[in-house]
Design a protein around this motif. Structure first.
Motif, PDB file in Angstrom:
ATOM      1  N   PRO A   2      -1.848  35.381 -17.045  1.00  0.00           N
ATOM      2  CA  PRO A   2      -0.601  35.396 -16.278  1.00  0.00           C
ATOM      3  C   PRO A   2       0.221  34.135 -16.488  1.00  0.00           C
ATOM      4  N   SER A   3       1.338  34.078 -15.794  1.00  0.00           N
ATOM      5  CA  SER A   3       2.347  33.016 -15.756  1.00  0.00           C
ATOM      6  C   SER A   3       3.508  33.358 -16.672  1.00  0.00           C
ATOM      7  N   GLY A   4       4.649  32.722 -16.406  1.00  0.00           N
ATOM      8  CA  GLY A   4       5.893  33.080 -17.075  1.00  0.00           C
ATOM      9  C   GLY A   4       5.996  32.683 -18.524  1.00  0.00           C
ATOM     10  N   MET A   5       5.211  31.670 -18.944  1.00  0.00           N
ATOM     11  CA  MET A   5       5.242  31.244 -20.348  1.00  0.00           C
ATOM     12  C   MET A   5       3.848  30.796 -20.773  1.00  0.00           C
ATOM     13  N   HIS A   6       3.502  31.051 -22.027  1.00  0.00           N
ATOM     14  CA  HIS A   6       2.274  30.489 -22.578  1.00  0.00           C
ATOM     15  C   HIS A   6       2.502  28.994 -22.781  1.00  0.00           C
ATOM     16  N   TYR A  25       2.388  40.654 -19.050  1.00  0.00           N
ATOM     17  CA  TYR A  25       1.287  39.716 -19.245  1.00  0.00           C
ATOM     18  C   TYR A  25       1.108  39.391 -20.719  1.00  0.00           C
ATOM     19  N   MET A  26       0.637  38.176 -20.982  1.00  0.00           N
ATOM     20  CA  MET A  26       0.267  37.782 -22.334  1.00  0.00           C
ATOM     21  C   MET A  26      -1.134  38.295 -22.651  1.00  0.00           C
ATOM     22  N   VAL A  27      -1.346  38.685 -23.890  1.00  0.00           N
ATOM     23  CA  VAL A  27      -2.670  39.003 -24.398  1.00  0.00           C
ATOM     24  C   VAL A  27      -3.153  37.786 -25.186  1.00  0.00           C
ATOM     25  N   VAL A  28      -4.313  37.254 -24.792  1.00  0.00           N
ATOM     26  CA  VAL A  28      -4.803  36.016 -25.403  1.00  0.00           C
ATOM     27  C   VAL A  28      -6.264  36.169 -25.805  1.00  0.00           C
ATOM     28  N   ASP A  29      -6.698  35.297 -26.699  1.00  0.00           N
ATOM     29  CA  ASP A  29      -8.090  35.270 -27.126  1.00  0.00           C
ATOM     30  C   ASP A  29      -8.986  34.865 -25.956  1.00  0.00           C
ATOM     31  N   ARG A  30     -10.079  35.560 -25.781  1.00  0.00           N
ATOM     32  CA  ARG A  30     -10.975  35.290 -24.652  1.00  0.00           C
ATOM     33  C   ARG A  30     -11.501  33.853 -24.668  1.00  0.00           C
ATOM     34  N   GLN A  31     -11.729  33.303 -25.838  1.00  0.00           N
ATOM     35  CA  GLN A  31     -12.324  31.976 -25.936  1.00  0.00           C
ATOM     36  C   GLN A  31     -11.263  30.868 -25.955  1.00  0.00           C
ATOM     37  N   THR A  32     -10.296  31.000 -26.835  1.00  0.00           N
ATOM     38  CA  THR A  32      -9.331  29.915 -27.045  1.00  0.00           C
ATOM     39  C   THR A  32      -8.095  30.010 -26.173  1.00  0.00           C
ATOM     40  N   LEU A  33      -7.801  31.191 -25.667  1.00  0.00           N
ATOM     41  CA  LEU A  33      -6.573  31.510 -24.924  1.00  0.00           C
ATOM     42  C   LEU A  33      -5.319  31.458 -25.795  1.00  0.00           C
ATOM     43  N   GLU A  81      -0.033  34.934 -10.489  1.00  0.00           N
ATOM     44  CA  GLU A  81      -1.432  34.869 -10.913  1.00  0.00           C
ATOM     45  C   GLU A  81      -2.203  36.149 -10.663  1.00  0.00           C
ATOM     46  N   HIS A  82      -1.742  37.022  -9.782  1.00  0.00           N
ATOM     47  CA  HIS A  82      -2.332  38.355  -9.644  1.00  0.00           C
ATOM     48  C   HIS A  82      -1.321  39.260  -8.954  1.00  0.00           C
ATOM     49  N   PRO A  83      -1.437  40.580  -9.148  1.00  0.00           N
ATOM     50  CA  PRO A  83      -0.373  41.493  -8.722  1.00  0.00           C
ATOM     51  C   PRO A  83      -0.014  41.442  -7.248  1.00  0.00           C
ATOM     52  N   PRO A  92      -5.297  19.317 -24.605  1.00  0.00           N
ATOM     53  CA  PRO A  92      -5.645  20.734 -24.782  1.00  0.00           C
ATOM     54  C   PRO A  92      -6.787  21.185 -23.885  1.00  0.00           C
ATOM     55  N   GLN A  93      -7.799  20.336 -23.721  1.00  0.00           N
ATOM     56  CA  GLN A  93      -8.943  20.720 -22.905  1.00  0.00           C
ATOM     57  C   GLN A  93      -8.532  21.001 -21.463  1.00  0.00           C
ATOM     58  N   ARG A  94      -7.677  20.142 -20.890  1.00  0.00           N
ATOM     59  CA  ARG A  94      -7.276  20.328 -19.498  1.00  0.00           C
ATOM     60  C   ARG A  94      -6.369  21.537 -19.344  1.00  0.00           C
ATOM     61  N   LEU A  95      -5.426  21.718 -20.254  1.00  0.00           N
ATOM     62  CA  LEU A  95      -4.561  22.894 -20.172  1.00  0.00           C
ATOM     63  C   LEU A  95      -5.385  24.173 -20.258  1.00  0.00           C
ATOM     64  N   THR A  96      -6.376  24.184 -21.132  1.00  0.00           N
ATOM     65  CA  THR A  96      -7.232  25.362 -21.259  1.00  0.00           C
ATOM     66  C   THR A  96      -7.993  25.618 -19.972  1.00  0.00           C
ATOM     67  N   GLU A  97      -8.484  24.559 -19.326  1.00  0.00           N
ATOM     68  CA  GLU A  97      -9.202  24.719 -18.053  1.00  0.00           C
ATOM     69  C   GLU A  97      -8.304  25.332 -16.985  1.00  0.00           C
ATOM     70  N   VAL A  98      -7.092  24.825 -16.860  1.00  0.00           N
ATOM     71  CA  VAL A  98      -6.183  25.312 -15.815  1.00  0.00           C
ATOM     72  C   VAL A  98      -5.785  26.760 -16.080  1.00  0.00           C
ATOM     73  N   TYR A  99      -5.441  27.064 -17.322  1.00  0.00           N
ATOM     74  CA  TYR A  99      -4.982  28.430 -17.612  1.00  0.00           C
ATOM     75  C   TYR A  99      -6.140  29.423 -17.684  1.00  0.00           C
ATOM     76  N   ARG A 100      -7.358  28.943 -17.912  1.00  0.00           N
ATOM     77  CA  ARG A 100      -8.501  29.841 -17.788  1.00  0.00           C
ATOM     78  C   ARG A 100      -8.722  30.193 -16.316  1.00  0.00           C
ATOM     79  N   GLU A 101      -8.525  29.208 -15.449  1.00  0.00           N
ATOM     80  CA  GLU A 101      -8.636  29.501 -14.020  1.00  0.00           C
ATOM     81  C   GLU A 101      -7.573  30.506 -13.591  1.00  0.00           C
ATOM     82  N   LEU A 102      -6.354  30.368 -14.109  1.00  0.00           N
ATOM     83  CA  LEU A 102      -5.305  31.346 -13.816  1.00  0.00           C
ATOM     84  C   LEU A 102      -5.702  32.738 -14.298  1.00  0.00           C
ATOM     85  N   SER A 103      -6.273  32.810 -15.484  1.00  0.00           N
ATOM     86  CA  SER A 103      -6.716  34.100 -16.010  1.00  0.00           C
ATOM     87  C   SER A 103      -7.836  34.680 -15.166  1.00  0.00           C
ATOM     88  N   ASP A 104      -8.723  33.830 -14.680  1.00  0.00           N
ATOM     89  CA  ASP A 104      -9.783  34.292 -13.778  1.00  0.00           C
ATOM     90  C   ASP A 104      -9.192  34.806 -12.465  1.00  0.00           C
TER      91      ASP A 104
END
Length: 414
Positions: free
Chosen positions: A102-106, A19-27, A271-273, A391-403
């Motif tokens: 999650p996901s194979g690439m940032h 898994y990638m480690v990302v900033d909670r706010q910016t990802l 997206e989850h184990p 950027p806004q849309r990508l952040t929304e989608v990948y935040r949902e993946l992180s959720d």
């Protein structure tokens, strides 16, 4: 003192998730893996044993590996333990205001400017790789995968398992691809991680070979042709002798004779184990059918050429479940008599047949259904993003993946 008994075919399994480690706010990626491991262990370390699961470092400082601490036959329990491991890691990351993604690439990481290599134990190996290949690239620093370890106890078992694995590798991205976006752009493949892994050892191409391992079916031949070949290929760049053949081998599946296993490495993390476990169960069911020679005898399985399998792997990595497979010899390996079939249809067939002798299929069916109905995670990510790569849309989608990772739920498009 007696050596521990080797596990036989399908007796137990090892699964590793990255898994990638990302900033909670910016990802954005956060290179804090060493801090997390040190805080958990109370000392500098590259591994932290957390009971049924273990946390480990990777080459890049923004990546953590979560794995079962021991091989196990109970994959459903392992999935539960891995989800609990995710929760523990999320808690450990909170003090750094970071989370797992999650996901194979940032999707927007720039490895040339954002990569930091692991600077502690084994740093000399990572630095040696960097001096040869430049690890500040996607193929080294931005590729998160799942490794499935399958045991064998003898040359005969290795021969059967290796033949089956070679046949299955090309279609695994149809289930497991999750990396369609690189630096805010859709790539030409839905599984861009596989494309980047293909490219990452170009200076010494023997390390990856054709991604599909060579048709070798005994330990002595493997050591002579692969291990010796790896050491010979790297020798001009390895005056300090830091590299071990086991770790140089970057094919899509590698033989580990030191621990009696074949490790499959062509699956993106999901997206989850529980979804990773489900895909591994589907792969195991298909491998059991192949090893049992349900459709073709071993000799014919071993006959399929590496270039043909490699070309198919590339096509499936590009088009995932929609890939049309017309190679008659290949389809016959799975009992398919139609002239053509999509990779998604082939997986539905394999899962249906596999359910007859792999009871765990029923346990993971709910986690496979989003893939079988709506496509790989890569397909669903692409559908969610559409043409909106802001950027806004990508952040929304990948935040949902992180959720989804935190909650243990599948990524489903409304």
């Amino acid at each position: 003192m007696n050596a521990p008994r080797r596990l036989s075919l399908f007796e137990a399994f090892g699964i590793e998730l990255e898994y990638m480690v990302v900033d909670r706010q910016t990802l954005d990626v956060r290179p804090v893996a060493d801090r997390v491991l040190q805080a958990a262990a109370g000392r500098p370390t590259s591994d932290f044993d957390c009971g049924p699961t273990t946390w480990s470092n990777e080459l890049a400082l923004h990546v953590l590996e979560l794995k079962g601490s021991q091989p196990t036959a109970d994959l459903i329990a392992l999935g539960t333990n891995l989800q609990q491991g995710v929760a523990s890691l999320q808690q450990a990351l909170a003090s750094s205001d970071a989370i797992l993604m999650p996901s194979g690439m940032h999707p927007w990481m720039d490895p040339a400017t954002e990569t930091q290599l692991w600077p502690h134990e084994c740093a000399e190996i990572y630095n040696a790789y960097h001096s040869i290949f430049n690890c500040f690239t996607h193929g080294w620093a931005n590729v998160q995968s799942v490794h499935l370890n399958l045991p064998f106890a003898s040359d005969d078992e290795f021969a059967r398992l290796h033949a089956a694995v070679r046949l299955l590798l090309p279609i695994l991205p149809a289930l497991a691809a999750s990396s369609p976006i690189v630096q805010r752009k859709f790539g030409p493949w839905r599984d861009m991680r596989m494309q980047k892994v293909r490219e990452h050892c170009q200076r010494v191409p023997f390390l990856t070979g054709d991604m599909i391992p060579e048709p070798i079916y005994d330990e002595a031949s493997y050591r002579q042709q692969i291990f010796a070949g790896l050491q010979s290929a790297i020798a001009p760049y390895d005056s300090a002798g830091v590299f071990d053949a086991n770790f140089l081998n970057a094919r899509g599946a590698i033989a580990r004779f030191d621990r009696g296993s074949v490790e499959i490495r062509v699956m993106d993390v999901q997206e989850h184990p529980a979804v990773d476990i489900a895909i591994c169960v589907a792969a195991i069911a298909a491998l059991k059918s192949l090893v049992a020679e349900r459709w073709q005898p071993l000799a014919l399985q071993q006959h399929v050429s590496t270039p043909a399998l490699s070309a198919l792997l590339d096509r499936v990595s590009a088009d995932v479940e929609a890939t049309v497979i017309e190679e008659t010899e290949y389809l016959q390996q799975f009992g398919i008599t139609d002239r053509s079939i999509t990779a998604g249809q082939l997986w539905r067939h394999l899962i249906e047949v596999g359910a007859e002798h792999e009871p765990r299929i029923g346990d993971v069916e709910k986690d496979l259904q989003p893939i079988l109905r709506h496509g790989s995670l890569a397909t669903r990510i692409a559908r969610a993003v559409g043409e909106d790569l802001r950027p806004q849309r990508l952040t929304e989608v990948y935040r949902e993946l992180s959720d989804c990772l935190t909650a243990g739920r599948s990524f489903v498009i409304a």
